[in-house]
Scaffold this motif. Sequence first.
Motif: not given
Length: 258
Positions: A61-64, A50-59, A40-43
């Motif tokens: 688990d994003m929260i914005g 834009s950054a959440s999408e790219l970091l999600s693609a890197m694996g 889990l990473v919080l943006d």
Amino acid sequence: MDAYTSFASVYDTFMDNIPYEEWCAYLRELLTEYGVEDGLVLDLGCGTGSASELLSAMGYDMIGVDNSGEMLQIAMEKRAESGRDILYLLQDMREFELYGTVRAVISICDSMNYVTEYEDLVTVFRLVNNYLDPEGVFIFDMNTVYKYEQLLGDNTIAENRDDCSFIWDNDYDKDTMINEYDLALFIREEDDLYRKYEETHFQKAYDLETVKQAIVEAGMEFVAVYDAFTKEPPKADSERIYVIAREQGKDAGRMSCG
């Protein structure tokens, strides 16, 4: 910390000069260096995602989290198109709440400069510390005092596109270290008519020692600061810096047994 309103609809158009892929590759390098390769990473201040999408693609688990419903609406449209599992929350970063802790918090595009009171900056840092896993990392960028004083200053920035144009007047007060942006937007609507929108935004310039003080006052550990997109220390003419802080105060063993 007024929310973006009409600017949200054209934000990505005017920000298309930002190399988000390169920025997120740099973020991933830093996250990996500090042991965060997934989870889990919080943006914080995620904007249009834009950054959440790219970091999600890197694996990751994003929260914005963002305080603009208009920006988050665009982020959710991107999510619907990509199919990525990203949780977006409409919250002010000075009061944000999560369901649990995260491995890392990131905040880019000078979101922290929108926190214009020192006490509020400490509050944000305390909340980040609270919602980080034991020894989790907080990576954020900031525009520098040099950038506000020497580059933005009292300058006017204008850009003309087919469907929209903007005029961005800057007024920097060296005493308060506040930069006021008066933004005039001209957005094309039906019948080739342009509607004018006006917004005012405020950002604060913080010197590095003040940022370090806020980190320590919030109970976190200051780890490092870099000239943006490098591993070098900031220079006198650095326009953007990246700051890394680490969670302090949680017992990792006790947390894992809870």
